[in-house]
Write a protein that holds these residues in place. Structure first.
Motif, PDB file in Angstrom:
ATOM      1  N   ASP A 157       0.821  -1.215   0.000  1.00 24.73           N
ATOM      2  CA  ASP A 157       0.000   0.000   0.000  1.00 24.73           C
ATOM      3  C   ASP A 157       0.861   1.274   0.000  1.00 24.73           C
ATOM      4  O   ASP A 157       0.366   2.351  -0.321  1.00 24.73           O
ATOM      5  CB  ASP A 157      -0.953   0.011   1.200  1.00 24.73           C
ATOM      6  CG  ASP A 157      -0.201  -0.103   2.518  1.00 24.73           C
ATOM      7  OD1 ASP A 157       1.003  -0.437   2.520  1.00 24.73           O
ATOM      8  OD2 ASP A 157      -0.823   0.167   3.576  1.00 24.73           O
ATOM      9  N   LEU A 158       2.157   1.141   0.325  1.00 22.44           N
ATOM     10  CA  LEU A 158       3.033   2.312   0.271  1.00 22.44           C
ATOM     11  C   LEU A 158       3.341   2.731  -1.169  1.00 22.44           C
ATOM     12  O   LEU A 158       3.842   3.835  -1.393  1.00 22.44           O
ATOM     13  CB  LEU A 158       4.343   2.027   1.021  1.00 22.44           C
ATOM     14  CG  LEU A 158       4.212   1.841   2.531  1.00 22.44           C
ATOM     15  CD1 LEU A 158       5.570   1.522   3.146  1.00 22.44           C
ATOM     16  CD2 LEU A 158       3.613   3.092   3.201  1.00 22.44           C
ATOM     17  N   LEU A 159       3.033   1.861  -2.110  1.00 24.85           N
ATOM     18  CA  LEU A 159       3.241   2.205  -3.515  1.00 24.85           C
ATOM     19  C   LEU A 159       2.051   2.941  -4.112  1.00 24.85           C
ATOM     20  O   LEU A 159       2.180   3.577  -5.157  1.00 24.85           O
ATOM     21  CB  LEU A 159       3.509   0.935  -4.324  1.00 24.85           C
ATOM     22  CG  LEU A 159       4.768   0.140  -3.946  1.00 24.85           C
ATOM     23  CD1 LEU A 159       4.836  -1.146  -4.774  1.00 24.85           C
ATOM     24  CD2 LEU A 159       6.014   0.992  -4.166  1.00 24.85           C
ATOM     25  N   SER A 160       0.922   2.861  -3.470  1.00 25.62           N
ATOM     26  CA  SER A 160      -0.293   3.464  -4.001  1.00 25.62           C
ATOM     27  C   SER A 160      -0.400   4.918  -3.547  1.00 25.62           C
ATOM     28  O   SER A 160      -0.309   5.228  -2.354  1.00 25.62           O
ATOM     29  CB  SER A 160      -1.523   2.683  -3.525  1.00 25.62           C
ATOM     30  OG  SER A 160      -2.704   3.340  -3.909  1.00 25.62           O
ATOM     31  N   LEU A 161      -0.601   5.828  -4.478  1.00 20.86           N
ATOM     32  CA  LEU A 161      -0.718   7.241  -4.154  1.00 20.86           C
ATOM     33  C   LEU A 161      -1.995   7.559  -3.382  1.00 20.86           C
ATOM     34  O   LEU A 161      -2.070   8.585  -2.704  1.00 20.86           O
ATOM     35  CB  LEU A 161      -0.693   8.073  -5.442  1.00 20.86           C
ATOM     36  CG  LEU A 161       0.607   7.992  -6.268  1.00 20.86           C
ATOM     37  CD1 LEU A 161       0.464   8.836  -7.545  1.00 20.86           C
ATOM     38  CD2 LEU A 161       1.784   8.473  -5.444  1.00 20.86           C
ATOM     39  N   SER A 162      -2.984   6.688  -3.493  1.00 21.47           N
ATOM     40  CA  SER A 162      -4.257   6.916  -2.803  1.00 21.47           C
ATOM     41  C   SER A 162      -4.299   6.274  -1.416  1.00 21.47           C
ATOM     42  O   SER A 162      -5.292   6.388  -0.717  1.00 21.47           O
ATOM     43  CB  SER A 162      -5.416   6.378  -3.652  1.00 21.47           C
ATOM     44  OG  SER A 162      -5.275   4.979  -3.867  1.00 21.47           O
ATOM     45  N   SER A 163      -3.220   5.592  -1.029  1.00 16.87           N
ATOM     46  CA  SER A 163      -3.189   4.902   0.258  1.00 16.87           C
ATOM     47  C   SER A 163      -3.077   5.919   1.405  1.00 16.87           C
ATOM     48  O   SER A 163      -2.253   6.851   1.367  1.00 16.87           O
ATOM     49  CB  SER A 163      -2.005   3.926   0.310  1.00 16.87           C
ATOM     50  OG  SER A 163      -1.805   3.452   1.622  1.00 16.87           O
ATOM     51  N   ASN A 164      -3.952   5.717   2.411  1.00 20.19           N
ATOM     52  CA  ASN A 164      -3.890   6.589   3.587  1.00 20.19           C
ATOM     53  C   ASN A 164      -2.557   6.446   4.326  1.00 20.19           C
ATOM     54  O   ASN A 164      -2.018   7.440   4.833  1.00 20.19           O
ATOM     55  CB  ASN A 164      -5.046   6.274   4.539  1.00 20.19           C
ATOM     56  CG  ASN A 164      -6.384   6.676   3.954  1.00 20.19           C
ATOM     57  OD1 ASN A 164      -6.471   7.606   3.129  1.00 20.19           O
ATOM     58  ND2 ASN A 164      -7.440   5.988   4.354  1.00 20.19           N
ATOM     59  N   ARG A 165      -2.044   5.241   4.404  1.00 23.76           N
ATOM     60  CA  ARG A 165      -0.772   5.033   5.078  1.00 23.76           C
ATOM     61  C   ARG A 165       0.353   5.779   4.376  1.00 23.76           C
ATOM     62  O   ARG A 165       1.204   6.389   5.014  1.00 23.76           O
ATOM     63  CB  ARG A 165      -0.457   3.537   5.135  1.00 23.76           C
ATOM     64  CG  ARG A 165       0.782   3.232   5.994  1.00 23.76           C
ATOM     65  CD  ARG A 165       1.171   1.788   5.934  1.00 23.76           C
ATOM     66  NE  ARG A 165       2.372   1.540   6.727  1.00 23.76           N
ATOM     67  CZ  ARG A 165       3.194   0.531   6.527  1.00 23.76           C
ATOM     68  NH1 ARG A 165       2.971  -0.317   5.513  1.00 23.76           N
ATOM     69  NH2 ARG A 165       4.249   0.366   7.292  1.00 23.76           N
ATOM     70  N   ARG A 166       0.320   5.732   3.054  1.00 30.31           N
ATOM     71  CA  ARG A 166       1.353   6.448   2.304  1.00 30.31           C
ATOM     72  C   ARG A 166       1.232   7.961   2.507  1.00 30.31           C
ATOM     73  O   ARG A 166       2.233   8.646   2.716  1.00 30.31           O
ATOM     74  CB  ARG A 166       1.236   6.106   0.811  1.00 30.31           C
ATOM     75  CG  ARG A 166       2.238   6.880  -0.053  1.00 30.31           C
ATOM     76  CD  ARG A 166       1.946   6.705  -1.530  1.00 30.31           C
ATOM     77  NE  ARG A 166       2.780   7.597  -2.338  1.00 30.31           N
ATOM     78  CZ  ARG A 166       3.993   7.286  -2.783  1.00 30.31           C
ATOM     79  NH1 ARG A 166       4.520   6.098  -2.534  1.00 30.31           N
ATOM     80  NH2 ARG A 166       4.673   8.169  -3.501  1.00 30.31           N
ATOM     81  N   ARG A 167      -0.021   8.490   2.455  1.00 29.37           N
ATOM     82  CA  ARG A 167      -0.196   9.928   2.630  1.00 29.37           C
ATOM     83  C   ARG A 167       0.241  10.380   4.019  1.00 29.37           C
ATOM     84  O   ARG A 167       0.881  11.412   4.172  1.00 29.37           O
ATOM     85  CB  ARG A 167      -1.659  10.303   2.382  1.00 29.37           C
ATOM     86  CG  ARG A 167      -2.040  10.302   0.900  1.00 29.37           C
ATOM     87  CD  ARG A 167      -3.332  11.084   0.684  1.00 29.37           C
ATOM     88  NE  ARG A 167      -4.441  10.474   1.436  1.00 29.37           N
ATOM     89  CZ  ARG A 167      -5.291   9.593   0.909  1.00 29.37           C
ATOM     90  NH1 ARG A 167      -5.163   9.215  -0.365  1.00 29.37           N
ATOM     91  NH2 ARG A 167      -6.280   9.114   1.635  1.00 29.37           N
ATOM     92  N   ASP A 168      -0.112   9.609   5.021  1.00 32.42           N
ATOM     93  CA  ASP A 168       0.282   9.974   6.386  1.00 32.42           C
ATOM     94  C   ASP A 168       1.793   9.940   6.559  1.00 32.42           C
ATOM     95  O   ASP A 168       2.391  10.842   7.162  1.00 32.42           O
ATOM     96  CB  ASP A 168      -0.378   9.022   7.388  1.00 32.42           C
ATOM     97  CG  ASP A 168      -1.895   9.181   7.440  1.00 32.42           C
ATOM     98  OD1 ASP A 168      -2.378  10.253   6.988  1.00 32.42           O
ATOM     99  OD2 ASP A 168      -2.584   8.263   7.917  1.00 32.42           O
ATOM    100  N   LEU A 169       2.428   8.900   6.038  1.00 33.16           N
ATOM    101  CA  LEU A 169       3.876   8.761   6.191  1.00 33.16           C
ATOM    102  C   LEU A 169       4.618   9.868   5.427  1.00 33.16           C
ATOM    103  O   LEU A 169       5.542  10.491   5.980  1.00 33.16           O
ATOM    104  CB  LEU A 169       4.317   7.378   5.697  1.00 33.16           C
ATOM    105  CG  LEU A 169       5.823   7.091   5.813  1.00 33.16           C
ATOM    106  CD1 LEU A 169       6.303   7.234   7.248  1.00 33.16           C
ATOM    107  CD2 LEU A 169       6.138   5.701   5.264  1.00 33.16           C
ATOM    108  N   THR A 170       4.225  10.100   4.189  1.00 29.55           N
ATOM    109  CA  THR A 170       4.911  11.145   3.421  1.00 29.55           C
ATOM    110  C   THR A 170       4.674  12.533   4.028  1.00 29.55           C
ATOM    111  O   THR A 170       5.578  13.383   4.043  1.00 29.55           O
ATOM    112  CB  THR A 170       4.425  11.139   1.964  1.00 29.55           C
ATOM    113  OG1 THR A 170       2.989  11.262   1.937  1.00 29.55           O
ATOM    114  CG2 THR A 170       4.807   9.844   1.270  1.00 29.55           C
ATOM    115  N   GLY A 171       3.483  12.770   4.558  1.00 24.18           N
ATOM    116  CA  GLY A 171       3.203  14.061   5.200  1.00 24.18           C
ATOM    117  C   GLY A 171       4.072  14.280   6.443  1.00 24.18           C
ATOM    118  O   GLY A 171       4.598  15.371   6.667  1.00 24.18           O
ATOM    119  N   ASP A 172       4.210  13.217   7.248  1.00 25.98           N
ATOM    120  CA  ASP A 172       5.042  13.325   8.464  1.00 25.98           C
ATOM    121  C   ASP A 172       6.514  13.541   8.114  1.00 25.98           C
ATOM    122  O   ASP A 172       7.207  14.344   8.746  1.00 25.98           O
ATOM    123  CB  ASP A 172       4.879  12.068   9.312  1.00 25.98           C
ATOM    124  CG  ASP A 172       3.485  11.955   9.919  1.00 25.98           C
ATOM    125  OD1 ASP A 172       2.803  12.997  10.016  1.00 25.98           O
ATOM    126  OD2 ASP A 172       3.090  10.831  10.290  1.00 25.98           O
TER     127      ASP A 172
END
Length: 249
Positions: free
Chosen positions: A145-160
């Motif tokens: 899910d870290l590869l998906s741009l729509s993933s909440n986990r990815r958005r949270d991690l990249t934002g932090d």
């Protein structure tokens, strides 16, 4: 018979008178008045037969204190300068002058000094300067899910992570004025590897000087690396960045 008795009586009377006269004369006709009796002698010894009276200890101490007070008053009354300023006036003025100096110093220190270099117009910073790099997050396990741009986990991690990088450079005294933003472009496998980009803007003038010194690769890299080595070493934290894995170009 009567004639003999009369003669003896006269002799006895005359002897008694003579003896009494002798004793009286030997008992002190030659002594001065006031020293005949024992009490008179003790009184004379106490007061001194010369007519002088010895001062007591209390009187001596009191006299010494009075003389010290007079000396102090005399010293304080001395003229220091001119003809009107005395020592006691100077001693009274010293605390006032000292307090005034302290207050003036505090007021001057309270004025915030502004470095001329701090006066800049950010709107004139139009020339971009970009840096790309990567680092490892050892506290994270890679998932798809870290590869998906729509993933909440990815958005949270990249934002932090972007916020963490932004705080590093905006708080830097040397680079804060030039920093614009930090972006996380890619998260890939290998624990989790984050690829980032840093954007700075600089004024059109002094470009070469900034590129060689303030905004050089070495300066930007060292600011981030110093921060990473100072962070709490908690490998289990999702935002912990391994300082050894830091790359910047």
């Amino acid at each position: 018979m009567h004639i003999v008795d009369v003669e003896l009586q006269e002799l006895k009377t005359n002897g008694s008178d003579a003896l009494e006269s002798l004793v009286t004369t030997g008992n002190g006709d030659n002594h001065p008045k006031g020293c005949e009796e024992t009490s008179g002698l003790l009184s004379a010894q106490r007061n001194g037969c010369n007519g002088e009276t010895m001062p007591s200890a209390t009187e001596a101490i009191s006299s010494s204190k009075e003389s010290a007070v007079h000396r102090v008053k005399r010293e304080l009354g001395k003229v220091v300068c001119g003809g009107k300023v005395r020592l006691w006036m100077v001693l009274l003025l010293l605390p006032v002058v000292l307090v005034a100096v302290i207050l003036i110093s505090l007021s001057l220190c309270s004025v915030v000094y502004r470095d001329p270099d701090d006066k800049f117009n950010r709107s004139t910073f139009r020339v971009p300067r970009l840096f790309n790099g990567s680092f490892v997050l050892p506290g994270l396990n890679f998932t798809e899910d870290l590869l998906s741009l729509s993933s909440n986990r990815r958005r949270d991690l990249t934002g932090d992570l972007q916020g963490k990088l932004s705080n590093v450079y905006t708080s830097s005294p040397a680079l804060g004025r030039y920093f614009s933003k930090a972006e996380i472009h890619t998260l890939r496998n290998g624990s989790v590897i984050a690829e980032y980009q840093l954007t700075f803007f600089m004024p059109e003038e002094h470009q070469e000087q900034l590129k060689n010194f303030t905004l050089s690769r070495k300066m930007v890299y060292n600011v981030l690396r110093q921060f990473l080595y100072a962070q709490d070493r908690a490998a289990s934290s999702a935002l912990y960045i391994d300082p050894v894995s830091l790359e910047l170009s």
